[in-house]
Design a protein around this motif. Sequence first.
Motif, PDB file in Angstrom:
ATOM      1  N   TRP A   9       0.829  -1.209   0.000  1.00 45.51           N
ATOM      2  CA  TRP A   9       0.000   0.000   0.000  1.00 45.51           C
ATOM      3  C   TRP A   9       0.865   1.261   0.000  1.00 45.51           C
ATOM      4  CZ3 TRP A   9      -4.945  -0.171  -1.226  1.00 45.51           C
ATOM      5  CH2 TRP A   9      -5.645  -1.368  -1.017  1.00 45.51           C
ATOM      6  N   ASN A 392      -7.962  -0.157   1.139  1.00 41.63           N
ATOM      7  CA  ASN A 392      -7.135  -0.793   2.172  1.00 41.63           C
ATOM      8  C   ASN A 392      -7.971  -0.946   3.445  1.00 41.63           C
ATOM      9  OD1 ASN A 392      -7.289   1.845   3.016  1.00 41.63           O
ATOM     10  ND2 ASN A 392      -5.115   2.046   3.527  1.00 41.63           N
ATOM     11  N   LYS A 397      -7.092   4.522   1.568  1.00 39.41           N
ATOM     12  CA  LYS A 397      -6.382   4.394   0.294  1.00 39.41           C
ATOM     13  C   LYS A 397      -7.150   3.471  -0.642  1.00 39.41           C
ATOM     14  CE  LYS A 397      -1.736   5.044   2.117  1.00 39.41           C
ATOM     15  NZ  LYS A 397      -0.489   4.358   2.483  1.00 39.41           N
ATOM     16  N   LEU A 399      -6.659   1.001  -4.150  1.00 40.91           N
ATOM     17  CA  LEU A 399      -5.785   0.357  -5.134  1.00 40.91           C
ATOM     18  C   LEU A 399      -6.460   0.457  -6.497  1.00 40.91           C
ATOM     19  CD1 LEU A 399      -3.392  -1.510  -5.948  1.00 40.91           C
ATOM     20  CD2 LEU A 399      -4.883  -3.428  -5.383  1.00 40.91           C
ATOM     21  N   VAL A 412      -1.556   3.237  -6.027  1.00 39.26           N
ATOM     22  CA  VAL A 412      -2.216   3.403  -4.726  1.00 39.26           C
ATOM     23  C   VAL A 412      -2.427   4.898  -4.544  1.00 39.26           C
ATOM     24  CG1 VAL A 412      -2.006   3.125  -2.237  1.00 39.26           C
ATOM     25  CG2 VAL A 412      -1.113   1.342  -3.775  1.00 39.26           C
TER      26      VAL A 412
END
Lengths: 418, 445
Positions: A9, A392, A397, A399, A412
Amino acid sequence: MLSAENWDWETPEKLIAFADWNENFAWIEEPHVSCDGEKIAAIVNIAEGEFSVCINGETWENAFEKIWYPRFAPDGRLTALVSEMGEWTVAVDGIAWENKFGYVWNTLFSEDGNHIAVAVQQDMAYCMAVNDTPWQQSYSNMTNPLLSSDGKRTAATVQVEDFGEGDIQKFQEGVFTAALDGKPWNTKFVNVWKMAISPDGEKLAAEVRVSLYDYTIAVNGRPWDKTFGCVWEPIFHPKSGSVVAPVRTEGAWTLAEDGNLIWDRRFVQLWHQMYSPDGNKLAAIVASKFGKWTIAVDGKPWSVTFKDLITDAAFSPDGRRIAAVAKDDQKWKVVVDGAVWENTFDMAWKPVFSPDSKNVAAKVEKNGKYTIVVNDRLWGHECETIWDPIFNSEGDKVLLRSIEDGKYYRRVITVNDL
Amino acid sequence: MAEPAKKVEEKKIIDEGLEMGTEKLTQDRIENVINRVLKGESGARLKAYVDTCIHCGLCSEACHYYLSQDNDPRWSPVGKVKQTLWEMIKKKGKVSPDFIKRAAEIASTECNLCKRCAMYCPFGIDIAYMMLVVRRINHLLGVTPLYIQDTAHSHAATFNQMWVKDDEWIDTLQWQEEEAQGEIPTLRIPLEKEGADIMYSVIGPEPKFQAQLIYQAAVIMDVAGVNWTMPATPGWDNSDMAMFTGDNEIMGRLKRAHFETAARLRVKKIVMGECGHAFRSVYDVGNRWLGWRMPPIPVVHAIEFYYNLLKEGRIKIAKKFEEAVTLNDPCNVSRGGGLHDKARYVVNAICESLVEMHPNREYNYCCCAGGGVINCGPPYKMKRVEGNRIKAEQLFAAKARGAKVLIAPCHNCHSGLEDINHHYGLGMEIKFIGDILYEAMEKPA
Ligand code: SF4
Ligand code: SF4
């Protein structure tokens, strides 16, 4: 599933070339990416009648005469259905199962990806196979294959008696049943359709037709004691194990639990019922009036309605929110808790909640380009392809897995940066 | 005309489905079902039709059965209602099992639900709707002709019309892909391609008996550069005999599978092959039973699809088909869907000469196979063929003006006209638009 916590991440951007694979192969098929975004793969044609799978630029060691349905398992392994010398099987990371069959299709994964199941035909007999092991029994036909989310049980509709084409009498006496792990119920039905496996794996519920006109739900082979004009597929309560299904009574739809009507309201249509993860709320896609589609939560429809379609509804992890995709006049929309986002799209995919239930993101298409939208804010990239966004575990966050200018990017970004 | 159109002695037809169902009937059940349907299901629309009809018989001249049976009033549209629904209504459901059997035969095998008569009725009364109500009653009473009932069973068990098993479907597509790669080495039939623009759907007989139609469609898609897909799951078959047996619940189940498959694949449109009744089912009847005013994913019939490809220049014609053709307007896509002018645009683009048959466009006579009639099987074949002498006459006239090939852009029309072709000795060749388009189009060398 690969635990998202262990994914990378931190690295903002990783890049893998993709378009230039073309130079090495006659053609490459649609790309697929792993959940963690680290791998991109596609079926490639090496020469006439010779196929392989290319992952991150490297082809599997084995080539096959035919390959189709490449799909990443949630644990990151890449599966595909492969054929050699006229026989079919599953290949996992390029290694074919030992068992070979007449045909295999409909790959299914358990939630963690440890269990891989397929529908199998061998010498015109049908069954399922899980992790390279076929059922002990096989049947003259099988439909609706299902794998439980823990991967421990498989189920399907099976035909337990033969009948000739045109033998309507025999058909109406009932030649179908459901099989759990290959073992059939004792009861036969005119039809058995979609089914559900209870969270503890002990029960199998299915929509059944007991005569040409009478529908109900059967649980472990026992039909409810009431029948209805029609039913749709059942689900289990995540904790109590009771069974809930849409039923049609006096020309309108409502929900029944273990055979008893539980919602007062009646709808023109009702399907895709779902429990919140804690089992406290029950929602469904409904048509509150003819041509007016919405979501009803615990029997009460949202006030917003859509003309064309509402689909892909999902509860947030905390069970307080619901997001879905809707369509009106060729415009696709995202709707969260009854409020429609301002952005509209040429296509929208199933919305995803962050683990803390605060943020909602979805893959969308506009003018032939793809991007993602988070809380109604569009990410500024116009991509050739994009995959569903993944949050996440902190929910701050996202992806992003996309193809831009022929290159595959794993990015990310923080939700606040959008 | 090879065979004189004299009226042959009507033979009694024994249909096991009707016999078996009738044996099980009781007076109570008949009454109960009829009244349930009349009150609970058909309501206001039916009442309006029944109250409005003034028995003037103007609809008679519209019906190919009536015209082909020397204007015998029992074959007239209103005559069919008189022999079935009116009696049921008048007697408040107190009709005999034999009456039900005869009603099933009339509604299922003596009316194609073609709706031509509705255009001749001063009040627009839709006799086809009333015949469907009769079929619904018959379904709920278990009195449906055997062949079409068996087809409805196939739909219920496999979600397609022809008992095609899940693996056989995929295998057929892969086989056709391989065949077509002999012609265009890079051609693909992309299975389960999520996010394609178009899902192409066909009817059960295509993978079972007419796989070349899938081949041709794949070539057309490939050459036109269409971003398309076909599903590898049930939901691929757009056909619907349950709609014609009055089994609305199975009809709904089929249409739900079809539209949800398209939604799952995230396509923007469904393009369907050259089929008429399937168009009616996805575009009008099936979607509406489920609560969708319009198809939730737009449906484009092959005629309109070809029209767009030609108009936009995505398909170019290398050499037009030389023999003179005539065009049969399928009821469901012309009268029902307004595609007759687009069909003419396509035919003129791919053929040197189109000889019109008369009447045509939305006034065209039904092929007499539609509405599930051909699906009632061999017992009714002669009734069907003799019930459409008028079509043979229409075709002979087109032939006399030079037509050699008959284009029928509908599976039912195709099969029904083939029977008429043989029986009356027409000697015409029958083709789909796709057959000719595939021949005439520019393909990579
Ligand atoms: S076959 Fe057509 S014209 Fe004749 S009664 Fe039926 S719907 Fe009317
Ligand atoms: S249906 Fe219409 S045309 Fe036919 S008899 Fe009744 S009113 Fe006259």
